[in-house]
Design an enzyme around this catalytic site. Structure first.
Site, PDB file in Angstrom:
ATOM      1  N   ASP A 110      47.461  40.864  46.965  1.00 34.53           N
ATOM      2  CA  ASP A 110      47.096  40.279  48.257  1.00 34.53           C
ATOM      3  C   ASP A 110      47.094  38.799  48.321  1.00 34.53           C
ATOM      4  OD1 ASP A 110      45.041  39.500  46.901  1.00 34.53           O
ATOM      5  OD2 ASP A 110      43.507  41.260  47.723  1.00 34.53           O
ATOM      6  N   GLY A 111      47.275  38.057  47.170  1.00 31.63           N
ATOM      7  CA  GLY A 111      47.173  36.506  47.243  1.00 31.63           C
ATOM      8  C   GLY A 111      45.975  36.066  47.456  1.00 31.63           C
ATOM      9  N   ASP A 245      52.724  32.816  30.489  1.00 32.94           N
ATOM     10  CA  ASP A 245      52.682  32.207  32.031  1.00 32.94           C
ATOM     11  C   ASP A 245      51.218  31.639  31.932  1.00 32.94           C
ATOM     12  OD1 ASP A 245      51.776  35.117  31.738  1.00 32.94           O
ATOM     13  OD2 ASP A 245      51.071  34.804  33.707  1.00 32.94           O
TER      14      ASP A 245
HETATM   15  P1  AMP Z   1      46.933  36.204  35.869  1.00 34.37           P
HETATM   16  O1  AMP Z   1      46.803  37.333  35.275  1.00 34.37           O
HETATM   17  O2  AMP Z   1      45.942  35.617  36.602  1.00 34.37           O
HETATM   18  O3  AMP Z   1      47.521  35.126  35.102  1.00 34.37           O
HETATM   19  O4  AMP Z   1      48.204  36.506  36.737  1.00 34.37           O
HETATM   20  C1  AMP Z   1      49.226  37.195  36.456  1.00 34.37           C
HETATM   21  C2  AMP Z   1      50.044  37.221  37.411  1.00 34.37           C
HETATM   22  O5  AMP Z   1      49.623  37.850  38.840  1.00 34.37           O
HETATM   23  C3  AMP Z   1      50.619  35.786  38.386  1.00 34.37           C
HETATM   24  O6  AMP Z   1      51.814  35.642  38.774  1.00 34.37           O
HETATM   25  C4  AMP Z   1      49.344  35.579  39.412  1.00 34.37           C
HETATM   26  O7  AMP Z   1      49.951  34.822  40.409  1.00 34.37           O
HETATM   27  C5  AMP Z   1      49.756  36.915  40.009  1.00 34.37           C
HETATM   28  N1  AMP Z   1      48.404  37.509  40.521  1.00 34.37           N
HETATM   29  C6  AMP Z   1      47.289  37.796  39.859  1.00 34.37           C
HETATM   30  N2  AMP Z   1      46.151  38.081  40.996  1.00 34.37           N
HETATM   31  C7  AMP Z   1      47.128  38.150  42.172  1.00 34.37           C
HETATM   32  C8  AMP Z   1      46.704  38.460  43.448  1.00 34.37           C
HETATM   33  N3  AMP Z   1      45.493  38.933  43.901  1.00 34.37           N
HETATM   34  N4  AMP Z   1      47.558  38.262  44.501  1.00 34.37           N
HETATM   35  C9  AMP Z   1      48.843  37.773  44.098  1.00 34.37           C
HETATM   36  N5  AMP Z   1      49.457  37.480  42.864  1.00 34.37           N
HETATM   37  C10 AMP Z   1      48.346  37.760  41.853  1.00 34.37           C
HETATM   38 MG    MG Z   2      48.008  33.420  35.386  1.00 38.31          MG
END
Ligand code: AMP
Ligand code: MG
Length: 504
Positions: A110-111, A245
């Protein structure tokens, strides 16, 4: 998203932005006045409802290895870059909203971001800065006035939580995965373009881009990453999700998710429930994981850097640099004039053993070690029990302190006292030096959770109090000692205090 480093995208407007907190130090980075921050205009801008002149928002494309496996394209799924500010000191700060709506990289998500994870990111970013640990910064924390559904432990118990947006700042948010994605896709031209841009913008001291400078750049990333790992090990920080990442090419701590702070010193501890099975991201393994991640970055650079032997040498230099940096840092934590290679390994090795022997609070132990006398005469006059007395506040289970355990800790303390005595540093000076590297206050997991509990009930006072407390982590701060105490027993197994997930 093919053939591009980024995509233009606008934040999604939200119902009712409300400022919860801002960091006074981060505000200064943008040459803003604190008065500006409390205006409703500020909340509108940093919730993503209004763009200022010159803002041209975008989300970046990156990939990454997650838990050791190539995950393909990830990208800024919920991070939107507003632009960059050059401040009065000619520093460049990129502004990024986290949780301001979906982007082309959001996949099915959901972003958005919820209040609990936004509080954690906001507070920890600033706490790390004040600890002297390289990190992205947090400018503001804004409530959106909307609810967001999350299943915190992915176990079929979704809950509607308050939504929030954090504005974070960094000279650059570029990650290892930003390069990996183009290497994986065979898009060598974009790879080169991104690296040239990165060198020109973020590493101008290296000189104009060339194959040699590409290598110098990788060596520099290795150097910064080694330093970052030394800092994490110094303060007891566990990132929890060191996917490629989530690794900054500037050597900054980035992406505060299921991170945690070591309470009892346990090198095997990971705060992340998603990581519980293999404990890949456990405290003691972080420097190794960083090396693994650097190796993945090196692979991504092979289209630009040939032959590859110098990349391998840079990776092995990382190991040497980390090892040296770690020893120097441990010497500082112990208040030694210098770590003497070939002599102090045993002292530090046995220290780590006694820290793991029984449940020992790492932060309290090092802070209180400064109180142990540094000359053998006064130590002898005081006796074993008195020597150990300052450390008692660090032990979680006094019953574990059997005669054998006390004997071993006592022996180590004697060795320590002798070693410190050889340096001849006056106790007051040693204490001052130790207190400058061993924080009294860190963002203990349960403290963050208490602040979250209160905030979810509409009371933000503890968020402000912790923000303020953690501005001076090395100072005694009389009247605030409760924040320096051991984790209370109720928090031992409570979700949010000892267990976290990637859900945020
Ligand atoms: P993270 O585990 O927070 O490093 O996230 C891994 C990936 O998932 C990254 O590309 C984030 O931008 C994406 N992501 C995490 N949570 C969300 C969310 N609620 N909506 C969109 N993308 C997400
Ligand atoms: Mg991340």
């Amino acid at each position: 998203v093919l053939g591009a480093c980024y995509s233009r995208v606008k934040p999604t407007p939200v119902a009712a932005p409300r400022l919860v907190a801002y960091s006074p130090e981060a505000v200064q980075l943008l040459d803003l006045s604190e008065k500006t921050c409390t205006s409703s205009h500020f909340a509108q801008v940093f919730a993503g409802n209004r763009l200022l002149t010159g803002m041209d928002p975008y989300a970046t494309c990156y990939g990454g290895h997650q838990f050791g496996h190539w995950a393909g394209q990830l990208g800024d799924g919920r991070a939107i870059n507003l632009g960059e500010v050059i401040n009065g000191r000619a520093e460049r700060w990129a502004l990024q909203l986290k949780g301001a709506g979906p982007t082309p990289y959001a996949r099915t998500a959901d972003g958005l971001a919820v209040l609990r994870s936004s509080i954690r990111e906001f507070l920890c970013s600033e706490a790390m800065f004040h600890l002297g640990v390289p990190t992205t910064r947090a400018l503001s924390l804004v409530l959106t006035g909307e609810l967001v559904e999350r299943d915190m432990f992915y176990d079929g118990h979704p809950r509607r939580e308050p939504g929030a947006v954090v504005c974070r700042l960094a000279p650059s948010f570029t990650r290892f995965g930003s390069f990996q994605i183009f290497a994986a896709r065979g898009e060598a031209d974009i790879l080169r373009q991104l690296l040239d841009y990165t060198i020109e913008t973020d590493f101008p001291a290296l000189g104009p881009p060339s194959p040699e400078v590409y290598l110098r750049w990788f060596e520099e990333v290795c150097r910064r990453t080694a330093e970052l790992m030394v800092h994490w090990m110094r303060v007891g920080f566990v990132h929890g999700v060191m996917n490629t990442d989530n690794m900054s090419i500037l050597g900054l701590t980035i992406d505060y998710g299921p991170y945690g702070w070591l309470e009892d010193y346990d090198p095997n501890w990971t705060p992340n429930t998603t990581d519980a099975a293999t404990r890949r991201y456990r405290f003691g393994h972080q420097p190794q994981v960083a090396l693994w991640n650097l190796a993945r970055l090196a692979e991504a650079l092979t289209p630009l850097i040939q032959p590859t032997a110098p990349l391998e040498r840079a990776l092995s230099a990382y190991q040497d640099r980390f090892q040296q940096g770690w020893q120097t840092m441990m010497g500082h934590k112990l208040g030694l004039k210098a770590f003497v290679a070939g002599r102090d390994e045993a002292l530090v090795g046995e220290l780590l053993s006694i820290l793991s022997l029984v449940e020992t609070d790492m932060t309290i132990f090092f802070r209180r070690l400064a109180l142990v006398p540094g000359d053998t005469q006064s130590a002898a006059a005081a006796g074993d029990e008195a020597l150990m007395a300052p450390l008692m506040a660090a032990y979680y289970r006094p019953k574990q302190l059997t005669a054998a355990v006390r004997g071993r800790i006592g022996s180590w303390l004697w060795a320590y006292t002798r070693r410190v005595g050889q340096d001849g540093t006056p106790d007051a000076l040693r204490r001052e030096r130790m207190n400058a590297v061993n924080p009294k206050y860190v963002l203990r997991n349960y403290l963050a959770q208490l602040a979250i509990d209160k905030a979810e009930a509409g009371d933000f006072a503890m968020v402000s109090e912790l923000l303020d407390l953690l501005r001076r982590p090395y100072d005694e701060q009389p009247g605030r000692e409760t924040f320096a105490q051991k984790r209370p027993e109720w928090a031992r197994h409570r979700p949010g205090c000892s267990m976290l997930s990637c859900s945020s």
